[in-house]
Design a protein around this motif. Structure first.
Motif, PDB file in Angstrom:
ATOM      1  N   LEU A   1       0.916  -1.273   0.087  1.00 60.29           N
ATOM      2  CA  LEU A   1       0.156   0.056  -0.029  1.00 60.29           C
ATOM      3  C   LEU A   1       0.872   1.175   0.163  1.00 60.29           C
ATOM      4  O   LEU A   1       0.685   2.225  -0.452  1.00 60.29           O
ATOM      5  CB  LEU A   1      -0.851  -0.151   1.092  1.00 60.29           C
ATOM      6  N   GLU A   2       2.147   1.249   0.593  1.00 55.15           N
ATOM      7  CA  GLU A   2       2.967   2.455   0.628  1.00 55.15           C
ATOM      8  C   GLU A   2       3.423   2.541  -0.656  1.00 55.15           C
ATOM      9  O   GLU A   2       3.817   3.805  -0.915  1.00 55.15           O
ATOM     10  CB  GLU A   2       4.081   2.220   1.871  1.00 55.15           C
TER      11      GLU A   2
ATOM     12  N   MET B   1       1.938   2.786  -3.388  1.00 57.08           N
ATOM     13  CA  MET B   1       0.709   2.981  -4.389  1.00 57.08           C
ATOM     14  C   MET B   1       0.307   4.507  -4.122  1.00 57.08           C
ATOM     15  O   MET B   1       0.252   4.864  -3.163  1.00 57.08           O
ATOM     16  CB  MET B   1      -0.446   2.157  -4.153  1.00 57.08           C
TER      17      MET B   1
ATOM     18  N   GLN C   1      -3.184   7.063  -4.466  1.00 55.68           N
ATOM     19  CA  GLN C   1      -4.485   6.788  -3.703  1.00 55.68           C
ATOM     20  C   GLN C   1      -5.406   6.048  -4.725  1.00 55.68           C
ATOM     21  O   GLN C   1      -6.323   5.235  -4.117  1.00 55.68           O
ATOM     22  CB  GLN C   1      -4.990   8.328  -3.648  1.00 55.68           C
TER      23      GLN C   1
ATOM     24  N   ARG D   1      -4.318   2.513  -4.228  1.00 55.35           N
ATOM     25  CA  ARG D   1      -4.733   1.970  -3.003  1.00 55.35           C
ATOM     26  C   ARG D   1      -6.217   1.701  -2.709  1.00 55.35           C
ATOM     27  O   ARG D   1      -6.686   0.558  -2.094  1.00 55.35           O
ATOM     28  CB  ARG D   1      -4.421   3.251  -1.821  1.00 55.35           C
ATOM     29  N   GLU D   2      -7.167   2.615  -3.489  1.00 56.24           N
ATOM     30  CA  GLU D   2      -8.430   2.170  -3.163  1.00 56.24           C
ATOM     31  C   GLU D   2      -8.989   1.082  -3.948  1.00 56.24           C
ATOM     32  O   GLU D   2      -9.659   0.168  -3.370  1.00 56.24           O
ATOM     33  CB  GLU D   2      -9.253   3.542  -3.686  1.00 56.24           C
TER      34      GLU D   2
ATOM     35  N   GLU E   1      -7.760  -1.937  -1.818  1.00 57.06           N
ATOM     36  CA  GLU E   1      -8.206  -2.188  -0.391  1.00 57.06           C
ATOM     37  C   GLU E   1      -9.581  -2.667  -0.619  1.00 57.06           C
ATOM     38  O   GLU E   1     -10.234  -3.181   0.284  1.00 57.06           O
ATOM     39  CB  GLU E   1      -7.988  -0.898   0.302  1.00 57.06           C
TER      40      GLU E   1
END
Length: 143
Positions: free
Chosen positions: A40-41, A43, A45, A48-49, A52
């Motif tokens: 995640l770090e 990526m 936003q 990440r969405e 996730e």
């Protein structure tokens, strides 16, 4: 059909390559499952969405796809015909996961058109392994 047929050398080569391919899939699954913070770090936003937003069923499909593929590859090396149904399960679950990733999650918008590359490769190899194991059964290499 000759039931005592010995597989040719190329059968073993393909089977070892299949094992290595599926080991890479298991590694990727385990990396995704146990290294999420680092992933995640790296990526933005939107990425990440998309990442996730992967539902539990898609993660389970990923796990089932890679582990049945791995066990199917082991089945090839053991000359067992049960490798074929495992490759079928692996392909079906991979396709289910990819349908979500490519068409529902927004991953293509977040990661770009290259997002299609790995799913296409996985599906082609999955189809090949089904036909390869089918040929092994027909030739009497897998019992």
């Amino acid at each position: 059909m000759n039931t005592s047929a010995k597989p040719p050398v190329w059968f073993w080569v393909v089977s070892v390559i299949a094992l290595l391919w599926n080991l890479m899939g298991v590694f990727n699954y385990l990396n995704q499952a146990f290294n999420q913070v680092a992933i995640l770090e790296s990526m933005d936003q939107a990425q990440r969405e998309a990442f996730e937003g992967i539902p539990a069923w898609a993660t389970a499909a990923f796990a089932l796809a890679v582990f049945t593929g791995l066990i199917g590859s082991i089945g090839l090396l053991l000359c067992k015909k049960w490798a074929k149904p495992l490759f079928i399960v692996s392909l079906i679950t991979a396709v289910a996961q990819f349908i979500h990733w490519l068409f529902i999650s927004g991953a293509v918008e977040a990661f770009g058109p290259s997002t299609y590359t790995m799913p296409i490769i996985v599906v082609i190899i999955g189809i090949y392994l089904i036909f390869f194991s089918k040929q092994g059964i027909q030739k009497g290499w897998l019992k």
